[in-house]
Write an enzyme that holds these catalytic residues in place. Sequence first.
Site, short mmCIF file in Angstrom:
data_model
loop_
_atom_site.label_atom_id
_atom_site.label_comp_id
_atom_site.label_asym_id
_atom_site.label_seq_id
_atom_site.Cartn_x
_atom_site.Cartn_y
_atom_site.Cartn_z
N LEU A 92 15.36 17.59 2.06
CA LEU A 92 14.71 17.03 1.21
C LEU A 92 13.10 17.04 1.32
O LEU A 92 12.81 17.21 2.63
CB LEU A 92 15.03 15.69 0.86
CG LEU A 92 16.67 15.43 0.57
CD1 LEU A 92 16.96 13.98 0.42
CD2 LEU A 92 17.07 16.17 -0.75
N ASP A 93 12.42 16.75 0.50
CA ASP A 93 11.05 16.99 0.84
C ASP A 93 10.52 15.51 0.39
O ASP A 93 11.28 14.54 -0.20
CB ASP A 93 10.30 17.94 -0.19
CG ASP A 93 10.27 17.78 -1.47
OD1 ASP A 93 10.65 16.83 -2.10
OD2 ASP A 93 10.40 19.04 -2.00
N GLU A 94 9.18 15.57 0.46
CA GLU A 94 8.47 13.94 0.20
C GLU A 94 8.81 13.51 -1.12
O GLU A 94 8.79 12.42 -1.28
CB GLU A 94 6.83 14.27 0.53
CG GLU A 94 6.76 14.14 2.31
CD GLU A 94 5.26 14.30 2.45
OE1 GLU A 94 4.31 13.83 1.70
OE2 GLU A 94 4.85 14.53 3.52
N ASN A 97 11.56 14.22 -3.10
CA ASN A 97 12.65 13.82 -3.23
C ASN A 97 12.88 12.46 -2.77
O ASN A 97 13.38 11.61 -3.34
CB ASN A 97 13.69 14.69 -2.42
CG ASN A 97 13.59 16.02 -2.93
OD1 ASN A 97 13.68 17.00 -2.17
ND2 ASN A 97 13.89 16.42 -4.23
#
Length: 92
Positions: A47-49, A51
């Site tokens: 996931l990224d920031e 998300n």
Amino acid sequence: MEPRLSAIKFNKGPALMDAIIYVISDETGIDMELITPESRFFEDLNLDELNLYEIILRCENEFDVTISNESAANIITVQDLHDVIHPLLYEP
């Protein structure tokens, strides 16, 4: 509209973790079976920031809590998220 998870009476421990894993799965489409307390949001769940931010906002809404920016900055794993939410629900 589906009822908010905060309407459920949580017991301490596994029920809260299960609800957090459900939120993560629902927000990301990742199978619940692949999400563990030890799962790292970025490295393991890919996931990224953004998300993670959306997951935190959803948890705040579902559990009717406010997670501080300082606490949010230290969330690396699913267990970390649990450890931030738990005292907000169970401690005065």
